[in-house]
Design a protein around this motif. Structure first.
Motif, PDB file in Angstrom:
ATOM      1  N   VAL A  48       0.858  -1.185   0.000  1.00  0.00           N
ATOM      2  CA  VAL A  48       0.000   0.000   0.000  1.00  0.00           C
ATOM      3  C   VAL A  48       0.890   1.229   0.000  1.00  0.00           C
ATOM      4  CG1 VAL A  48      -1.805   1.260   1.249  1.00  0.00           C
ATOM      5  CG2 VAL A  48      -1.758  -1.255   1.308  1.00  0.00           C
ATOM      6  N   MET A  49       0.571   2.206  -0.835  1.00  0.00           N
ATOM      7  CA  MET A  49       1.290   3.473  -0.846  1.00  0.00           C
ATOM      8  C   MET A  49       0.279   4.610  -0.746  1.00  0.00           C
ATOM      9  SD  MET A  49       4.571   2.971  -1.016  1.00  0.00           S
ATOM     10  CE  MET A  49       5.398   1.366  -0.970  1.00  0.00           C
ATOM     11  N   ALA A  50       0.538   5.551   0.161  1.00  0.00           N
ATOM     12  CA  ALA A  50      -0.402   6.640   0.394  1.00  0.00           C
ATOM     13  C   ALA A  50       0.266   7.988   0.212  1.00  0.00           C
ATOM     14  CB  ALA A  50      -0.989   6.540   1.804  1.00  0.00           C
ATOM     15  N   PHE A  77       5.386  11.133   3.998  1.00  0.00           N
ATOM     16  CA  PHE A  77       5.784  12.212   4.906  1.00  0.00           C
ATOM     17  C   PHE A  77       6.824  11.666   5.874  1.00  0.00           C
ATOM     18  CE2 PHE A  77       1.790  10.392   6.615  1.00  0.00           C
ATOM     19  CZ  PHE A  77       2.217   9.957   7.865  1.00  0.00           C
ATOM     20  N   ALA A  78       7.603  12.570   6.450  1.00  0.00           N
ATOM     21  CA  ALA A  78       8.688  12.161   7.336  1.00  0.00           C
ATOM     22  C   ALA A  78       8.147  11.499   8.594  1.00  0.00           C
ATOM     23  CB  ALA A  78       9.544  13.371   7.707  1.00  0.00           C
ATOM     24  N   ILE A 119       2.097  -6.022   9.859  1.00  0.00           N
ATOM     25  CA  ILE A 119       1.897  -4.745   9.178  1.00  0.00           C
ATOM     26  C   ILE A 119       3.147  -3.913   9.410  1.00  0.00           C
ATOM     27  CG2 ILE A 119       0.521  -2.634   9.061  1.00  0.00           C
ATOM     28  CD1 ILE A 119      -1.774  -4.286  10.396  1.00  0.00           C
ATOM     29  N   VAL A 120       3.766  -3.442   8.348  1.00  0.00           N
ATOM     30  CA  VAL A 120       4.963  -2.603   8.461  1.00  0.00           C
ATOM     31  C   VAL A 120       4.665  -1.257   7.803  1.00  0.00           C
ATOM     32  CG1 VAL A 120       7.396  -2.327   7.865  1.00  0.00           C
ATOM     33  CG2 VAL A 120       6.511  -4.592   8.478  1.00  0.00           C
ATOM     34  N   LEU A 121       4.827  -0.185   8.562  1.00  0.00           N
ATOM     35  CA  LEU A 121       4.663   1.163   8.034  1.00  0.00           C
ATOM     36  C   LEU A 121       6.052   1.730   7.735  1.00  0.00           C
ATOM     37  CD1 LEU A 121       2.044   2.650  10.546  1.00  0.00           C
ATOM     38  CD2 LEU A 121       1.676   1.119   8.587  1.00  0.00           C
ATOM     39  N   ALA A 122       6.192   2.396   6.592  1.00  0.00           N
ATOM     40  CA  ALA A 122       7.485   2.940   6.193  1.00  0.00           C
ATOM     41  C   ALA A 122       7.301   4.293   5.524  1.00  0.00           C
ATOM     42  CB  ALA A 122       8.201   1.980   5.245  1.00  0.00           C
ATOM     43  N   GLU A 123       8.293   5.133   5.684  1.00  0.00           N
ATOM     44  CA  GLU A 123       8.315   6.436   5.009  1.00  0.00           C
ATOM     45  C   GLU A 123       8.791   6.243   3.573  1.00  0.00           C
ATOM     46  OE1 GLU A 123      10.915  10.590   5.263  1.00  0.00           O
ATOM     47  OE2 GLU A 123      10.804   9.291   7.026  1.00  0.00           O
ATOM     48  N   VAL A 124       8.087   6.855   2.626  1.00  0.00           N
ATOM     49  CA  VAL A 124       8.499   6.782   1.228  1.00  0.00           C
ATOM     50  C   VAL A 124       8.623   8.192   0.657  1.00  0.00           C
ATOM     51  CG1 VAL A 124       7.463   4.505   0.854  1.00  0.00           C
ATOM     52  CG2 VAL A 124       6.120   6.564   0.367  1.00  0.00           C
ATOM     53  N   TYR A 125       9.329   8.276  -0.449  1.00  0.00           N
ATOM     54  CA  TYR A 125       9.534   9.552  -1.146  1.00  0.00           C
ATOM     55  C   TYR A 125       9.348   9.277  -2.630  1.00  0.00           C
ATOM     56  CZ  TYR A 125      11.906  13.918  -2.510  1.00  0.00           C
ATOM     57  OH  TYR A 125      12.219  15.155  -3.037  1.00  0.00           O
TER      58      TYR A 125
END
Length: 287
Positions: free
Chosen positions: A8-10, A73-74, A212-218
């Motif tokens: 998933v990408m938000a 977001f950071a 479930i793994v949440l990660a910061e993306v750019y």
């Protein structure tokens, strides 16, 4: 590293009013990849976006599927900020502190500028946050970055020094600002952490072995691929980022995306998923 069944990408937003009814830029877009099937949804408010994400994560977990969820977001601030704000040098403490102070209603009305001013008032000098509309007038939140001095915080995190085109987390307003998304986004991460408990990991602060793994993306890491896409850029970014991560995972390169430098600051500041793998991410989209 265990593979992910669903990616998933938000693309998050700090709008103070609902986005237009017709799908638009600078709004909330959520892309989902599972088993080669892609979907992209549009959400007019943060409350709607968070509700959709929570429901999606609940459904995936109930189905026994492992999820990677990326947010643009950071996930942290420059080293020293967490301790100065909360007394504890942990990003989770900042998330909890903001969750207790950011008011963000179902129509996107929020008090992010007032909270930033409150934080600034606790630091010496002026800053570190800056950028605001003309109203309300907030004496502790300067409109211009050059008005700051003596606050003692670094301007950029280690990852932003590695990716110089990434904006500073302190800038809250005007072109390119990302700081407001951080202020309204981190409380959501806190709520998701509370909801899913030990089943959820916030990378790289927690071990990345949760269901479930949440990660910061750019998403700008894949700019060369996004430029050729028609339609709304925000929607294309999250769709292609999910696809690129899925393809690298299929190629056995998932661990490369989660690699970080040997820098103790990262444990407090966070890191962007896939930094250093820009070429591989773009190449995966050309395959």
């Amino acid at each position: 590293m265990r593979p992910f069944d669903t990616i998933v990408m938000a693309d998050w937003s700090a709008r103070a009013t609902p986005s237009p009814a017709a799908p638009s830029a600078d709004a909330i877009w959520i892309a989902t990849w599972r088993g080669g099937v892609e979907a992209v949804t549009y959400h007019r408010t943060r409350a709607a976006g968070e509700a959709a994400l929570s429901a999606l994560l609940e459904a995936e977990r109930a189905a026994g599927r492992r999820v990677l969820a990326g947010f643009d977001f950071a996930f942290g601030y420059p080293a020293g900020f967490a301790r100065a704000l909360t007394g504890v040098a942990r990003a989770a403490a900042v998330r909890a502190w903001l969750a207790g102070r950011i008011a963000d209603d179902a129509r996107n009305r929020n008090n992010r500028f007032e909270v930033a001013a409150e934080i600034n008032a606790g630091f010496p000098g002026v800053g570190p946050f800056w950028g605001r509309p003309a109203r309300p007038e907030l004496v502790d939140l300067p409109a211009l970055g050059r008005a700051r001095h003596g606050h003692g915080m670094a301007e950029r995190r280690a990852v932003e020094r590695a990716v110089p085109r990434a904006q500073t987390v302190w800038k809250l307003y005007t072109t390119g600002a990302v700081g407001s998304q951080v202020l309204v986004g981190l409380p959501m991460l806190h709520r998701l952490s509370c909801r899913f408990g030990p089943a959820l990991s916030v990378w790289p602060f927690d071990p990345g072995d949760g269901d479930i793994v949440l990660a910061e993306v750019y998403p700008s890491l894949i700019d060369p691929a996004v430029r050729g896409e028609a339609g709304i850029r925000d929607a294309a970014q999250v769709r292609l980022m999910a696809r690129a991560v899925a393809r690298l995972q299929a190629a056995g390169r998932l661990a490369d995306l989660f690699a970080t430098p040997d820098d103790p600051q990262i444990a407090e500041e966070g890191w962007i998923l896939g930094v250093g793998q820009e070429t591989a991410l773009c190449a995966a989209l050309m395959a």
